[in-house]
Design a protein around this motif. Structure first.
Motif, short mmCIF file in Angstrom:
data_model
loop_
_atom_site.label_atom_id
_atom_site.label_comp_id
_atom_site.label_asym_id
_atom_site.label_seq_id
_atom_site.Cartn_x
_atom_site.Cartn_y
_atom_site.Cartn_z
N ASP A 98 3.32 -0.39 5.80
CA ASP A 98 4.29 0.27 4.93
C ASP A 98 5.71 0.15 5.47
OD1 ASP A 98 3.01 1.83 6.87
OD2 ASP A 98 3.47 3.73 5.90
N GLN A 152 -6.33 6.19 -0.43
CA GLN A 152 -6.03 5.22 -1.49
C GLN A 152 -7.31 4.57 -2.03
OE1 GLN A 152 -3.34 1.89 -0.41
NE2 GLN A 152 -1.92 2.94 -1.77
N SER A 189 0.81 -1.22 0.00
CA SER A 189 0.00 0.00 0.00
C SER A 189 0.84 1.27 0.00
CB SER A 189 -0.94 0.01 1.21
OG SER A 189 -0.18 0.14 2.41
N CYS A 228 3.38 -7.51 1.85
CA CYS A 228 2.34 -6.65 2.44
C CYS A 228 2.07 -6.92 3.92
CB CYS A 228 1.02 -6.83 1.68
SG CYS A 228 1.13 -6.63 -0.10
N ARG A 250 -5.86 -2.07 -1.69
CA ARG A 250 -4.59 -2.44 -2.31
C ARG A 250 -4.16 -3.86 -1.98
NH1 ARG A 250 -0.21 0.62 -4.33
NH2 ARG A 250 -1.77 2.19 -4.86
N ILE A 306 -4.13 -4.58 4.77
CA ILE A 306 -4.54 -3.30 5.31
C ILE A 306 -5.99 -3.44 5.76
CG2 ILE A 306 -2.90 -1.90 3.99
CD1 ILE A 306 -5.12 -1.33 1.96
#
Length: 305
Positions: free
Chosen positions: A242, A100, A91, A238, A109, A113
């Protein structure tokens, strides 16, 4: 032969002496009360050996580690169609970002998340008439422990502070990407995140991925080898919000973190490992936990790279 017990005992002692406690998650009041001095490491080998250090038998709220379990329940049923509703890319934004989603028309994404996890949980609700019970049954089967439950206090606390997640869910529903009632979705999601497991439980559960989709507890194939490979790839890119790139650089294992301070990871065909230290860094990952895992893969000289 590697003396894994000596390795994890040494790592835990070393990290306890470092100034890397971080800050406990305080946006969920029940998590803010967790003792930041807890620390633990658990390692489970596919040959049946297990190793424990520190508070490895103390239950904690696994939070976003649960996203791996729900994904492992949903992906075999929906298959590749799932990726039309949620992406597979890092992401590069905070785990609860709304920006986003708007730019990408309600398609999160990735499944780790919050928005992506909500989509996965929404599909889980469509699959099971009693999704919370199904979730507990699944995790218990992986951990080989029937005494795993939701932490009702954490679930209530999460639900009382779920405004951002409600916003994410309603926004995605406006694009047709949430199929069930949002209130019910948030209730299930908050319970999912509140599952209380120990490091030992989490390490045993992640043997599923180390064993390429077969649950060592009962020999049942849960994921095909291809599905297990694909989930491992998404964890690698992922699994740490981040900070995923830095985790890959430092630790070199697929895995998943949670704001309860837990991290689970694994070496395919070899072992699973879980660490717990409630203090978080600015990305929402356990500060001491990452340090422990970096030292672990360095000491045993093994990673996926």
């Amino acid at each position: 032969m590697i003396d894994y017990q000596a390795v994890i005992d040494r790592i835990l002692a070393e990290v306890r002496n470092l100034d890397c406690r971080g800050r406990v998650a305080d946006y969920i009041p029940a998590l803010a009360e967790v003792d930041p001095n807890h620390s633990a490491i658990a390692v489970d080998m596919l040959d049946g050996r297990s190793f424990r250090a520190g508070d490895a038998d103390v239950p904690f709220s696994i939070q976003s580690i649960s996203k791996v379990f729900t994904l492992a329940m949903v992906f075999p049923e929906i298959g590749e169609e799932l990726w039309k509703s949620v992406g597979r890319e890092p992401s590069g934004n905070p785990f609860n970002s709304l920006v986003q989603l708007e730019n990408e028309h309600g398609i999160p994404r990735n499944p780790f998340i919050n928005a992506g996890a909500l989509v996965v949980t929404d599909r889980l609700i469509s699959m099971y008439p009693r999704p919370k019970e199904a979730m507990l049954d699944f995790v218990r089967s992986l951990a080989g422990n029937d005494d795993i439950y939701f932490d009702s206090r954490v679930a209530t606390s999460e639900r009382e502070h779920a405004d951002r997640n409600m916003s994410l869910a309603y926004f995605m529903k406006s694009f047709g990407n949430i199929h069930n009632d949002v209130e019910r979705l948030i209730d299930v999601y908050c319970h999912q995140c509140s599952i209380a497991m120990s490091c030992a439980d989490v390490a045993r559960s992640f043997r599923l991925f180390a064993n390429r989709g077969v649950n060592p507890a009962d020999g049942r194939r849960v994921l095909t080898e291809s599905q297990s490979k694909r989930l491992g790839a998404v964890m690698s890119t992922c699994g740490f919000y981040d900070e995923s790139g830095d985790f890959a650089y430092r630790v070199g294992l697929p895995g998943k973190s949670g704001v309860g301070g837990g991290i689970a990871a694994y070496i395919p065909g070899k072992l699973s490992v879980a660490v717990w230290s409630p203090g978080l860094n600015s990305y929402g990952n356990s500060l001491a936990g990452i340090e422990m895992l970096e030292r672990f893969t360095t000491d045993i000289r093994r990673s996926i790279f």
